[in-house]
Structure formats: C-alpha cells, structure tokens
Design a protein around this motif. Structure first.
Motif, PDB file in Angstrom:
ATOM      1  N   ASN A  79       0.827  -1.213   0.000  1.00  0.00           N
ATOM      2  CA  ASN A  79       0.000   0.000   0.000  1.00  0.00           C
ATOM      3  C   ASN A  79       0.857   1.257   0.000  1.00  0.00           C
ATOM      4  O   ASN A  79       0.556   2.235  -0.694  1.00  0.00           O
ATOM      5  CB  ASN A  79      -0.914   0.033   1.230  1.00  0.00           C
ATOM      6  CG  ASN A  79      -2.053  -0.947   1.126  1.00  0.00           C
ATOM      7  OD1 ASN A  79      -2.423  -1.351   0.028  1.00  0.00           O
ATOM      8  ND2 ASN A  79      -2.603  -1.349   2.251  1.00  0.00           N
ATOM      9  N   LEU A  83       0.560   3.685  -3.172  1.00  0.00           N
ATOM     10  CA  LEU A  83       0.041   5.045  -2.972  1.00  0.00           C
ATOM     11  C   LEU A  83       1.124   6.091  -3.225  1.00  0.00           C
ATOM     12  O   LEU A  83       0.851   7.158  -3.782  1.00  0.00           O
ATOM     13  CB  LEU A  83      -0.538   5.196  -1.559  1.00  0.00           C
ATOM     14  CG  LEU A  83      -1.957   4.648  -1.394  1.00  0.00           C
ATOM     15  CD1 LEU A  83      -2.373   4.630   0.067  1.00  0.00           C
ATOM     16  CD2 LEU A  83      -2.967   5.467  -2.194  1.00  0.00           C
ATOM     17  N   TRP A  86       1.502   6.409  -6.999  1.00  0.00           N
ATOM     18  CA  TRP A  86       0.377   7.174  -7.547  1.00  0.00           C
ATOM     19  C   TRP A  86       0.504   8.655  -7.215  1.00  0.00           C
ATOM     20  O   TRP A  86       0.249   9.521  -8.029  1.00  0.00           O
ATOM     21  CB  TRP A  86      -0.953   6.640  -7.002  1.00  0.00           C
ATOM     22  CG  TRP A  86      -1.530   5.549  -7.846  1.00  0.00           C
ATOM     23  CD1 TRP A  86      -1.630   4.237  -7.535  1.00  0.00           C
ATOM     24  CD2 TRP A  86      -2.081   5.685  -9.158  1.00  0.00           C
ATOM     25  NE1 TRP A  86      -2.197   3.533  -8.565  1.00  0.00           N
ATOM     26  CE2 TRP A  86      -2.488   4.396  -9.578  1.00  0.00           C
ATOM     27  CE3 TRP A  86      -2.246   6.758 -10.027  1.00  0.00           C
ATOM     28  CZ2 TRP A  86      -3.059   4.174 -10.812  1.00  0.00           C
ATOM     29  CZ3 TRP A  86      -2.828   6.540 -11.271  1.00  0.00           C
ATOM     30  CH2 TRP A  86      -3.229   5.250 -11.642  1.00  0.00           C
ATOM     31  N   ARG A  87       0.892   8.916  -5.970  1.00  0.00           N
ATOM     32  CA  ARG A  87       1.016  10.318  -5.559  1.00  0.00           C
ATOM     33  C   ARG A  87       2.140  10.997  -6.323  1.00  0.00           C
ATOM     34  O   ARG A  87       2.036  12.158  -6.709  1.00  0.00           O
ATOM     35  CB  ARG A  87       1.262  10.407  -4.049  1.00  0.00           C
ATOM     36  CG  ARG A  87       0.029   9.992  -3.259  1.00  0.00           C
ATOM     37  CD  ARG A  87       0.128  10.408  -1.813  1.00  0.00           C
ATOM     38  NE  ARG A  87       0.306  11.834  -1.734  1.00  0.00           N
ATOM     39  CZ  ARG A  87       1.262  12.418  -1.001  1.00  0.00           C
ATOM     40  NH1 ARG A  87       2.100  11.696  -0.312  1.00  0.00           N
ATOM     41  NH2 ARG A  87       1.340  13.724  -0.958  1.00  0.00           N
ATOM     42  N   ARG A 166      -8.929   4.482  -2.920  1.00  0.00           N
ATOM     43  CA  ARG A 166      -7.682   5.128  -3.368  1.00  0.00           C
ATOM     44  C   ARG A 166      -7.966   6.277  -4.339  1.00  0.00           C
ATOM     45  O   ARG A 166      -7.317   7.317  -4.291  1.00  0.00           O
ATOM     46  CB  ARG A 166      -6.773   4.097  -4.045  1.00  0.00           C
ATOM     47  CG  ARG A 166      -6.027   3.228  -3.057  1.00  0.00           C
ATOM     48  CD  ARG A 166      -5.138   2.260  -3.799  1.00  0.00           C
ATOM     49  NE  ARG A 166      -4.499   1.341  -2.905  1.00  0.00           N
ATOM     50  CZ  ARG A 166      -3.910   0.231  -3.295  1.00  0.00           C
ATOM     51  NH1 ARG A 166      -3.897  -0.100  -4.565  1.00  0.00           N
ATOM     52  NH2 ARG A 166      -3.330  -0.561  -2.426  1.00  0.00           N
ATOM     53  N   LEU A 170      -6.684   9.998  -3.600  1.00  0.00           N
ATOM     54  CA  LEU A 170      -5.746  10.648  -4.513  1.00  0.00           C
ATOM     55  C   LEU A 170      -6.352  11.891  -5.164  1.00  0.00           C
ATOM     56  O   LEU A 170      -5.668  12.886  -5.374  1.00  0.00           O
ATOM     57  CB  LEU A 170      -5.285   9.651  -5.588  1.00  0.00           C
ATOM     58  CG  LEU A 170      -4.394   8.526  -5.054  1.00  0.00           C
ATOM     59  CD1 LEU A 170      -4.282   7.393  -6.068  1.00  0.00           C
ATOM     60  CD2 LEU A 170      -3.019   9.036  -4.687  1.00  0.00           C
ATOM     61  N   THR A 242      -4.866  10.183   4.694  1.00  0.00           N
ATOM     62  CA  THR A 242      -5.259   8.772   4.770  1.00  0.00           C
ATOM     63  C   THR A 242      -5.870   8.469   6.139  1.00  0.00           C
ATOM     64  O   THR A 242      -6.936   7.864   6.240  1.00  0.00           O
ATOM     65  CB  THR A 242      -4.026   7.869   4.549  1.00  0.00           C
ATOM     66  OG1 THR A 242      -3.365   8.290   3.363  1.00  0.00           O
ATOM     67  CG2 THR A 242      -4.419   6.419   4.423  1.00  0.00           C
ATOM     68  N   TYR A 246      -9.614   6.982   6.186  1.00  0.00           N
ATOM     69  CA  TYR A 246      -9.742   5.526   6.065  1.00  0.00           C
ATOM     70  C   TYR A 246     -10.540   4.932   7.230  1.00  0.00           C
ATOM     71  O   TYR A 246     -10.793   5.585   8.233  1.00  0.00           O
ATOM     72  CB  TYR A 246      -8.380   4.862   5.908  1.00  0.00           C
ATOM     73  CG  TYR A 246      -7.554   4.626   7.159  1.00  0.00           C
ATOM     74  CD1 TYR A 246      -7.763   5.328   8.326  1.00  0.00           C
ATOM     75  CD2 TYR A 246      -6.530   3.685   7.158  1.00  0.00           C
ATOM     76  CE1 TYR A 246      -6.990   5.097   9.452  1.00  0.00           C
ATOM     77  CE2 TYR A 246      -5.755   3.453   8.281  1.00  0.00           C
ATOM     78  CZ  TYR A 246      -5.997   4.159   9.422  1.00  0.00           C
ATOM     79  OH  TYR A 246      -5.244   3.928  10.533  1.00  0.00           O
ATOM     80  N   VAL A 253      -6.455  -1.580   1.362  1.00  0.00           N
ATOM     81  CA  VAL A 253      -5.925  -0.774   0.258  1.00  0.00           C
ATOM     82  C   VAL A 253      -5.369   0.567   0.719  1.00  0.00           C
ATOM     83  O   VAL A 253      -4.882   1.353  -0.090  1.00  0.00           O
ATOM     84  CB  VAL A 253      -7.019  -0.513  -0.821  1.00  0.00           C
ATOM     85  CG1 VAL A 253      -7.426  -1.797  -1.511  1.00  0.00           C
ATOM     86  CG2 VAL A 253      -8.222   0.201  -0.226  1.00  0.00           C
ATOM     87  N   SER A 254      -5.459   0.848   2.012  1.00  0.00           N
ATOM     88  CA  SER A 254      -5.069   2.188   2.449  1.00  0.00           C
ATOM     89  C   SER A 254      -4.095   2.220   3.614  1.00  0.00           C
ATOM     90  O   SER A 254      -3.513   3.265   3.899  1.00  0.00           O
ATOM     91  CB  SER A 254      -6.321   2.977   2.846  1.00  0.00           C
ATOM     92  OG  SER A 254      -6.947   2.339   3.947  1.00  0.00           O
TER      93      SER A 254
END
Lengths: 307, 509
Positions: A79, A83, A86-87, A166, A170, A242, A246, A253-254
């Motif tokens: 994760n 993440l 992606w970030r 996610r 994001l 997060t 979350y 997933v987080s």
C-alpha cells in the motif's frame, strides 16, 4: 586556512546570521530526534522517564523481526509503495501540466485568477479537507451519491469501498496540492527567453513542438530537482489525509507505514518501540529512494541535489 | 542602516525560534503544586459524560471550580476531549508528558505500559464511599491477579444494546414492536418500501465502533445466531477459549447482515460513524431502528421528540430473539475505569476528590452545575431534584463520578434526560433479556496476551476488517472458510492458547 574561513564568515556575517535560525531548526527538529531511534532497539513505553528508557534492556532487532513476520507486512508495504507511486505520478506530473497550461494563457488577469483559484486548496487544512470529502460523499444527501443516483447508478458509500477508496484519496490530495506545486514550474517558465518562442514560431513550430523543444528542456533543471525532492518526502506526505479518511473496510488498500506506525504507537496496545522500529524502516526506505534518484539524475547528466 | 535592519531581523527570527523551543519545554513540565498554594489536579474527562460539542459558559465552569476548591482544597482543571477519537488524543497527551492526573481508559493496557498506578492504599485511606458504591464484580474487573486495583470502575455488566424501533412507524404499519429476527426483517422491509421519512429514510442505523467498546451490530444481533452471542466462548470439544467469530452460527449472522446491507436496510456508513453523527441522525427523525449503544438513543430522545412530538422509540422488553435464542449480548463488567496517571504527584488527593464527589449532594453540583442555576432540590433528603429551564450553559465537565451507582443515587424531572434516567434506573441492569459474557470476570492481562501472541494486533485487525467486508459484500461469503484459515495463519492458535491459559488460571478450571 582556518583564519581564511573565519575571515570569510566575518565578511558575510549577515548571511550566516540569516542561516542560523534555519540551521537551528534542522538541528533541533531533524538531527537531535534521530537519537530517538535508539528506542527501536529497546522495549519502552512513552510513559517511562528518560532515564528508564535509556537504562532499559536492549532487545536487538526483535521489533524489526516481528514487523517483517507480521501478517500485514506485505500489505502495508505494498500500500505504501502503490500510494506513493500514484502520488508521485499525480503530484509530479500534473503540476507540470498545469504550469504548461497557465504558461499558454495570454490574459494576465485571467492567468492570475486561475493561479489563485488553483493555489487556494493548498491552504485548506487536512481536517477540513477530510470534512469536505465526507460531506460530498455521504449517502445522506451528499453531492456525489446524489449525482450518481440521478445518472441511474447506485449511491454507494465510496469511503468504505475498497475499489474506490484510493481514487477518492488521490483526488482529494491532488486537488489540494497540484496548484501549489505548479508555482516552481510557472516561475521557471517565466525565465525562458521569449525570443526562442518567436524564432520557433517564425520557423513554423507548433505549440506542442514549442513545449517539447523549448519549454520543457528549459525547465529540466527544475523538474529534476523537484523530482528528487518529491522522492525525498513521498514516504512522509499524505498520511494525514489517509488517517482522516480511512476505516476498517478499506485498510487492505489504504493502510500505509505511517498509519500503521500511528496505530501501533497511539491506539490499542501502544507498542511504542515497535512503532519506532517500523518508523525507522520507513526512513531507511526514504533514504534509499533519495540517494538512488540523486545518482540516477547525476548519471543522466542532470543537476542533482549537490551540484 | 540596511545592515542594522538585517541584524535586527535575524535576531528576531532567532529569538522566535528559541522562544518556540522554550515554550515547548515549559508546556511539557509538570507543575502540579505551587509552593504554598492548593494542590493542582488535571483531569482529562473522557469518561463519556460530556456529550455536547458546544462550549460551556465559562462563568459556570469557574463557579464549579471555585466550589470544589473551597470544599476540597483542590484546584481542579478539566480538559475536555476535542477529538472524536479521545483515546488517541489522550495517548498523545500522556506520551507528550502533559500533566494529566486522572483519565478514563482500559487499565489492562495502561498498566502494561506503566502509565498508571494501583490505587489500593488510596482507596483504603480516602475512598470509603467509592468502595461502597460499586459491586464486587466491578472491582474484580479492575483488579489484577496480585490483587492490585488499577482504577475506579466505570460500569457493571449491563444491557446496553437493545434494538430500538420507531413505535409510531410500527403503528403506521399495523405491527407490534418486533420480538423476533423474522418480525424485525419484515419491519425493515416495510420501512424500506414505505420510506416514512422520505428518500433519506434509514431502516437500520448501526455502528461497529461505538461507545464503551460496543459494536452495535454484534452486540444487538449476534446472539440470535450463535449460542453465546458476542463474547469469547469455551469450545467444549477442544476445551479452548475462542473469540466470538469462531462460533458456529457466525457465518449465518454475516449472511443475514449482508442480506440486509444489500437490500439497503443498513445505513451504508455504519463502519465510519461517530457518536455525533449517530445522534444527529436520530434527532432528524429519519431512523427507523437503531442498533447502537443505548445512550445514543436515550440522550437524543428529548431533542428527537421536540422535533417529532408524536414519535417514539421502544424495544422488545422480553428481548429480541432469533434461531439461537436471545439476540442481544450484555456489555461485560468493564476493565475500563477512572485511572490515575503514574506521573500524578498527588494520587491520594485524586481519590479524596473523587470520594467527595461520591456523595449525591456534591455529585449533583458536579453534574448539573451550581444549585439554583439549572436545578434545585425538591426533596434533598431523598435526593429528588427538579430542573430549572433547559441545561445549556454547562455540559457536565466536572462530573467525575459517571457510572450507574451515582446516576441512580438521585432522581429528578429533567426532561432532557428523562428517558435516559428511566433506562438507567429500570432497564440497564436487567440481564434477563440478554446473553451475558461467557468469561465475565476474567481479566486478560494485555502484557501476557502480547507475550503469548505477538500478532494479537494483526488478529484484531483481521477480525474487524474482514467482518465488515463480508457485511458490505466487498468480500464474498464463499470465502468464509478461507478467512478462518487466514486467522490461523496470522496466529489465531497462539491467541487461543494464551486466552485459554489465562481463563483456566482465573476460574481454577
């Protein structure tokens, strides 16, 4: 040599004096706390006195072993990596794109307006950001479920859906940071010689060609430095958002290293030393990433952090 | 001139940096006693008594403070939790070195980490009224195997999660308040179909991380599908203590909850709810039934009925039942109580202060503020009071004796708490309508649990996370057996072994 150095300091004493607060900040808040990592090799609680902490028994790498053997180690590690990737993709590429778009605006008033609107979310606190997201997504009259329903879809609660969490996270982080992150690129683009564009235009270059042949190469130094700096903080940023958004159904997933550390240290069992060990592991990962990206930048002939 | 200006600017920046550091130092100090002044005590009141998010009138707070100072000689400062997750806020404060002398929490966790001290000697010297107020089972839950009492109880075994149903809607549908799961499901279907409160109607509002460790869905319904309800249980085949989730029937429970969720009966945000949201939803009149900690209902009833005078909530007084019997599981005698910080310099003073408040006359002032402001005695001898207007400027900050003994030591006419008081005095301790905890009275020392099962946190996470995923359908129930295998992969057998060992040690089995 020593005298020469002292003479140099005396000559630029004002500049050194300006440097002092920043230097003190890094010493007090960045370097001194490194000593705290000793707790990762002991078994202490935050309620012990400093003396108790320092004189308690060493436990070696026990906490690290427990973490690596934890059922969720790979889940948390994955994760964190996913993440962060992606970030990085969002917060590194989209600000450049926004800066390129802003650079093409000719109306100064409109450009200033767009820039201001784009920067503003950065000043929204993470708690308020989470509040906005929750309000938008609540199934009890939230804007997003209402629209989904109006379009014939199902008004699901996206914050507890592992498939959409996610994306929500994001999007929220991107909305907050992209405008602000584009400032450096906008500034770098403003220093590009306009004659280059004029010459290219006369030669019949298209807008896209100008972007790829003039603008981007001209700001390459800024892109590389920003990339390395972003790599350096990518392991640290985004965890507050997060944590605020979350919940149990989306842990899979987080849950990232930072939220894992937070839960281990501050909730339930309060395993302070264990959490410190996980934190240290994360720092080592961050250090490896920065060093590697710096080396890669140097090999590619670009500016790096020390040139 | 420019140089001078730069010098001044640099000095100011340096000064502010140093001041920041100095401020930090002074904040973290423990200044509990002045040279000659009164003993200063700091209480983090996360007992659950403060339910309002609004600020109290500073003048009334000062009056109560001054009254306590005059009567006891203690200068008591109250810190009210600012975050929904008050346990985390508390831990941050404690680990940050803030002075907190008294707070509420699970003693098995804090004792393990050395954050609290035993109170035996202080109870002996200063706590006679406190000791007398609580039944032995409540003290047992606060005592370790060496006889050390680690705090003052907060609760006894109680029925805290009845299924509250809208009586006016039942009437509208021509139904009685449901007494079985089948009847209840029919009620849910009717609410979902009729939508009496419009599009936003919520047939079932439930929580899963509620007050006092309550899990609304589990505490309210699990007993209908399993023999023991939401409690650890003894598997007689293996002679092992196992968690509720390993009981035969747990899968049936999940199937039913999933069916209700898919049908739109359960409020989709149930895994993410906080107390304020729960109460706001109830007050807004859109909730058809609620499986949440009782006080969310009873303390919201006044505002709810102000908005909807003809509406009401009730539950089946004989207890909701299902295929496996009574559906509701009682809240166990809790290991949560009022704890004294290991950093407290005057633990005797803390117990002395609490003992003073374990008197109905003093309790009333700490609870409702100075007499004559929002309340007055109508029969002081029998501790009967009546309220004056609506209590709006004081939110019980100094009420440090929250719990059944003191709450039923007085009676009054406060309409804001009428339903709450009625529940407390007549219904809360009725254990006939619920399943009680199989291992009530057994204290699982967290230090031993982690020693025997280092992955206890992983197991807790898996139980919580996967259960919710099964309910909301993000994990298919066909994977239930796989889930059980994953639990054992994560160390469930260690969990079972250490709990079994502790259980038999304490029950002499």
């Amino acid at each position: 040599m020593k005298q020469r150095s002292l003479r140099e300091i005396g000559r630029y004493k004002m500049l050194y004096l300006f440097l002092l607060p920043g230097l003190l900040y890094f010493i007090v808040f960045r370097f001194v706390p490194i000593a705290g990592y000793v707790l990762a090799f002991k078994d202490v609680t935050p309620f012990m006195s400093l003396e108790q902490m320092l004189t308690s028994d060493w436990v070696g790498f026990r906490h690290f072993r427990e973490f690596f053997n934890s059922y969720y180690f790979w889940n948390v590690f994955k994760n964190t990596a996913v993440l962060a990737a992606w970030r990085l993709a969002i917060e590194f590429t989209l600000p450049i794109l926004l800066a390129l778009l802003l650079n093409e605006l000719h109306s100064k008033i409109y450009k200033t307006f767009v820039q201001t609107v784009a920067y503003m979310p950065y000043f929204v606190s993470n708690v308020v950001l989470a509040g906005i997201v929750i309000t938008l997504l609540t199934t009890n009259g939230g804007l997003v479920p209402t629209i989904m329903k109006a379009l014939g879809g199902e008004a699901t609660y996206l914050l507890t859906d592992p498939n959409s969490f996610r994306g929500v996270l994001l999007t929220a982080i991107g909305w907050k940071n992209i405008g602000w992150s584009s400032i450096v690129y906008v500034a770098a683009m403003s220093s590009v010689d306009p004659q280059l564009y004029e010459a290219a235009s006369i030669d019949g270059a298209s807008k896209l060609q100008m972007i790829f042949k003039i603008t981007l190469p001209s700001i390459a130094f800024a892109i590389v430095i920003m990339f390395i700096m972003r790599i350096g903080v990518i392991m640290n940023e985004g965890w507050e958002e997060t944590l605020l958004l979350y919940s149990e159904p989306v842990y899979s997933v987080s849950d990232i290293l930072d939220t894992y550390v937070y839960r281990s240290a501050m909730t339930g069992s309060m395993r302070y030393s264990y959490a410190t060990a996980v934190g240290l592991f994360k720092c080592i990962l961050g250090l490896i990433l920065v060093t590697a990206s710096n080396v890669v930048a140097k090999r590619l002939g670009q500016n790096n952090m020390y040139s | 001139m420019k140089k001078l200006l730069s010098l001044i600017l640099a000095a100011m920046m340096l000064g502010s940096c140093m001041a920041g550091c100095a401020q930090n130092d002074s904040d973290s100090g423990n200044g509990s006693e002045g040279e000659d002044g009164p003993i200063k005590l700091v209480v983090y009141n996360n007992s659950g008594v403060i339910t309002s998010t609004e600020a109290s009138d500073p003048e009334i707070i000062q009056q109560v403070h001054d009254w306590l100072l005059e009567e006891t000689g203690y200068d008591v400062t109250i810190i009210t939790p600012t975050a929904e997750d008050d346990a985390t806020e508390l831990n941050l404060k404690l680990s940050g070195g803030d002075q907190i002398d008294l707070f509420w929490g699970d003693w098995t966790t804090y004792a393990k980490s050395g954050a609290i001290i035993p109170v035996n000697e202080y109870l002996d010297s200063k706590g006679a009224d406190i000791v007398a107020a609580w039944p032995q089972e409540a003290w047992d839950a606060m005592t370790d195997t060496d006889g050390q009492i680690y705090g003052i109880p907060r609760s006894t075994p109680v029925s805290g999660n009845p299924l509250w149903v809208r009586t006016d809607w039942c009437e509208q549908f021509g139904m009685e308040v449901p007494s079985t799961i089948e009847e209840y499901e029919a009620y849910l279907a009717k609410v979902a179909q009729e939508k009496p409160a419009g599009e936003g109607t919520i047939p079932l509002l439930a929580d899963i991380n509620g007050k006092h460790n309550s899990k609304g869905l589990h505490n309210t319904f699990l007993g209908a599908f399993t023999e023991y309800g939401y409690t650890n249980w003894l598997d007689t085949e293996t002679n092992e203590i196992k968690p509720a989730e390993l009981q035969p029937g747990f899968k049936d429970f999940l199937e039913t909850m999933n069916r209700w969720y898919e049908a739109g009966y359960i409020y989709p945000e149930f895994a993410n709810l906080d107390v304020t949201t729960i109460r706001d939803l109830i007050k807004s009149g859109i909730v058809g039934s609620a499986a949440v900690w009782y006080s969310n209902l009873t303390l919201s009833m006044y505002d709810f009925q102000k908005n909807f005078p003809d509406a009401g909530y009730d539950y089946c007084r004989e207890g909701l039942t299902g295929p496996a019997g009574l559906a509701e599981t009682a809240a166990a005698a809790s290991t949560t109580g009022a704890l004294i910080s290991a950093r407290c310099q005057h633990p005797e003073a803390v117990v002395d202060l609490l003992n003073f408040l374990y008197d109905p006359d003093n309790y009333m002032i700490s609870w409702y503020g100075p007499e004559g402001t929002y309340w007055k005695w109508t029969d002081q001898e029998n501790h009967v009071y009546e309220t004056i207007g609506e209590i709006s400027g004081y939110h019980f900050e100094y009420c440090l004796t929250i719990g059944l003994p003191m709450e039923i030591s007085v009676s009054g006419n406060n309409p804001q708490q009428a339903r709450h008081q009625q529940y407390l005095s007549q219904e809360h301790t009725n254990l006939e309508r619920v399943k009680t905890h199989f291992d009530d009275g057994v204290v699982y020392d967290q230090a031993r649990v982690y020693e025997g099962c280092p992955t206890a946190d992983d197991i807790d996470r898996m139980l919580a996370e996967e259960t919710v995923k099964f309910i909301i359908g993000s994990r298919d129930l066909s994977e239930f057996d796989q889930f059980i295998e994953q639990l054992y992969d994560a160390g469930m057998q260690d969990w079972i072994d250490v709990h079994t060992q502790i259980y038999f040690e304490q029950t002499n089995g």
